[in-house]
Design a protein around this motif. Structure first.
Motif, short mmCIF file in Angstrom:
data_model
loop_
_atom_site.label_atom_id
_atom_site.label_comp_id
_atom_site.label_asym_id
_atom_site.label_seq_id
_atom_site.Cartn_x
_atom_site.Cartn_y
_atom_site.Cartn_z
N MET A 1 0.84 -1.18 0.00
CA MET A 1 0.00 0.00 0.00
C MET A 1 0.89 1.25 0.00
N VAL A 2 0.57 2.19 -0.87
CA VAL A 2 1.35 3.42 -1.00
C VAL A 2 0.40 4.61 -0.96
N GLY A 3 0.96 5.79 -0.89
CA GLY A 3 0.17 7.01 -0.96
C GLY A 3 -0.23 7.32 -2.40
N SER A 4 -1.13 8.26 -2.55
CA SER A 4 -1.64 8.57 -3.90
C SER A 4 -0.56 9.14 -4.81
N LYS A 5 0.39 9.92 -4.27
CA LYS A 5 1.45 10.48 -5.11
C LYS A 5 2.35 9.38 -5.66
#
Length: 196
Positions: free
Chosen positions: A159-163
């Motif tokens: 899971m990563v951030g939107s950027k």
């Protein structure tokens, strides 16, 4: 009312649990902030330090969740038993069931369930791999909102951030760090480099 509340055995027991969880959360927060920065060169010391960060974060999150859920439980119990005694008389089973069973079970399951692999992770050494992104996808939760995931060539997702999600593309290389079979972190080769 204060004297009655302070003599209540459930209030005392829950207050002790909340205090212990808060102390654990505070100690792990201080430990995290006392650790040196990771840097940008990936070597054995970098990996060991990363594992320390991740382990402290797991303990910190679990203790914070327990403190909050036990805090909500004790607030409901005090409010219904001492502020609204008529409601408590009519719904005594609901009050005790909710405050003394439901919220602690929710807290325990919310803090322990995501971390069932934690004991096995403690024994495993961190391993560094170089992998490619094979896909990226979004998942939508009714309460958590949108989550962004990158799927790697090993089959693991992270899971990563939107950027980071928007900047990632298929066939992009990443350094991935596993502890046992669990993918714990990813690093972009644009920013991080391997030690020589």
């Amino acid at each position: 009312m204060k004297k009655r509340v302070l003599k209540d055995h459930f209030v005392i027991a829950y207050a002790v649990v909340i205090a212990v969880c808060c102390v654990i959360c505070l100690v792990t927060t201080l430990k995290i902030h006392s650790l040196p920065e990771l840097g940008y060169v990936i070597n054995n010391d970098f990996l060991k330090l990363l594992v320390q960060y991740k382990n402290y974060e797991i303990i910190q999150d679990a203790s914070a969740v327990l403190a909050v859920t036990f805090g909500i439980a004790i607030c409901i119990y005090i409010a219904l038993k001492y502020k609204f005694p008529r409601f408590e008389e009519k719904h005594k089973k609901w009050n005790l069931g909710c405050a003394l069973i439901v919220f602690p079970v929710i807290g325990l399951s919310a803090s322990i369930a995501p971390n069932l692999d934690f004991p096995t992770r403690l024994k495993a050494e961190p391993k560094l791999h170089k992998e490619f992104v094979v896909d990226k996808y979004k998942s939508h939760g009714s309460k958590s909102g949108t989550s962004y995931h990158l799927l790697f060539s090993s089959g693991s997702s992270f899971m990563v951030g939107s950027k980071k999600y928007n900047a990632a593309f298929v066939r992009q290389e990443y350094y991935t760090v596993y502890q046992g079979d669990i993918l714990i972190q990813i690093f972009s080769p644009d920013r991080y480099r391997l030690a020589e």
